[in-house]
Design an enzyme around this catalytic site. Structure first.
Site, PDB file in Angstrom:
ATOM      1  CG  ASP A 134      -4.159   4.395  31.092  1.00 23.12           C
ATOM      2  OD1 ASP A 134      -3.769   4.128  29.947  1.00 23.12           O
ATOM      3  OD2 ASP A 134      -3.910   3.687  32.075  1.00 23.12           O
ATOM      4  CB  CYS A 177      21.443   8.600  33.330  1.00 21.32           C
ATOM      5  SG  CYS A 177      20.689   7.641  34.659  1.00 21.32           S
ATOM      6  CB  CYS A 210      15.573   3.243  33.801  1.00 21.76           C
ATOM      7  SG  CYS A 210      16.047   3.902  32.179  1.00 21.76           S
ATOM      8  CB  CYS A 225      14.722  -3.291  33.698  1.00 22.94           C
ATOM      9  SG  CYS A 225      13.227  -4.188  33.218  1.00 22.94           S
ATOM     10  CB  CYS A 258      12.282   1.785  35.123  1.00 24.76           C
ATOM     11  SG  CYS A 258      10.525   2.051  34.824  1.00 24.76           S
TER      12      CYS A 258
END
Length: 309
Positions: A131, A188, A191, A195, A241
């Site tokens: 990252d 689904c 999430c 949010c 989420c």
């Protein structure tokens, strides 16, 4: 057994020994599918003030521009799901930031893996990424068969969920390449529905400039008042989420001592956070990723979300 297979097995065995959850390999090549998506996302200004996302566009899409002669992208997952959680009466931080900064912990393991590869195989050129460079981590992990990109844009894995870090070794070694897995989000929308700031604008698209993680970590200016009352007590990052995702019912606690939180982090309540001193901040978040927002940034976040009596 071919030499490519032997080398691939060696790398995956060593990755497991070092504590990685899983390891997958893909050919170092141009990410054709991701190119138009990234361009569209940037043109829509969904990166907010994260101007660094505009930089190195070509390098984000082609690992051969990051490592000369790159042949393989080795993607690795490392679990960070905790066994203990913050006081429910507390302002919240993302679980990934409970312990020591993952950049340092995982980079150390990646370097060890690269050294082991060199010990066993000989001169191998490559770089470690956690990252920390223009690498599309989730895209490479998905390409390497470690999971699929969910509707919240995080990588998801059956039987594991999504509470893990993604890291890469990009090396000039030909290996056996894995194949992507199928998407298991189905119909689904948990999430999207959950949010708090409606940052997931449509399935698989997240407006980063509306995300609580962006506001509490990346944004250096004042948080827009339009979002007052929508932070659900998150003072650093946000896990909503992921918390509501059905696949995360399979999450199991990590076994990395460096990711264990300081006891104070688990016991502090809202009153403690509202009286946070720089001394306490430095003690609780020593070597933590939370240092990224600095003491002043965390205080700003707390002041923004605390209830006005």
């Amino acid at each position: 057994m071919s030499i490519k297979t032997r080398y691939t097995n060696l790398i995956k065995t060593e990755a497991e020994r070092l504590g990685f959850l899983s390891c997958g390999v893909s050919k170092a090549d141009f990410l054709e599918e991701e190119a138009p998506r990234l361009e569209s996302w940037l043109k829509s200004q969904m990166h907010g003030e994260m101007t660094y996302m505009e930089n190195h566009f070509d390098k984000r899409l082609d690992p051969r521009l990051l490592v000369d002669g790159a042949k393989s992208v080795v993607s690795l997952l490392f679990n960070y799901y905790p066994s203990e959680f913050q006081n429910p009466e507390s302002y919240k931080i993302s679980k990934y930031a409970y312990g020591s900064d993952y950049h340092h912990v995982i980079r150390h393991k990646l370097r060890e893996l690269l050294e082991r590869i060199r010990d066993e195989i000989g001169e191998v050129s490559g770089r470690c990424f956690v990252d920390s460079a223009p690498v599309l981590d989730k895209a490479w992990a998905a390409k390497s068969g470690l999971g699929w990109i969910g509707k919240h844009s995080n990588l998801l894995t059956q039987k594991v969920g999504s509470f893990y870090f993604i890291a890469e070794l990009i090396i000039d070694l030909e290996l056996d390449y894995d194949t992507p897995v199928t998407d298991h989000c189905g119909s689904c929308t948990a999430c999207i529905d959950a949010c708090p700031t409606e940052a997931i604008t449509e399935p698989y698209v997240v407006d980063g400039s509306k995300c609580i993680s962006y506001f509490t970590i990346e944004l250096k200016d004042n948080i827009p008042n339009d979002f007052k009352g929508q932070f659900d007590d998150w003072m650093f990052g946000c896990d909503v989420c992921q918390d509501v995702c059905p696949w995360n019912r399979f999450s199991k606690p990590h076994n990395e001592p460096l990711f264990n939180p300081k006891p104070e982090l688990l016991t502090m309540d809202k009153g403690d956070w509202e009286e946070l001193t720089k001394e306490t901040f430095n003690k609780v978040f020593k070597k933590s990723a939370v240092k990224r927002t600095k003491y002043e940034g965390l205080v700003r976040n707390i002041n923004f979300i605390k209830k006005i009596e």
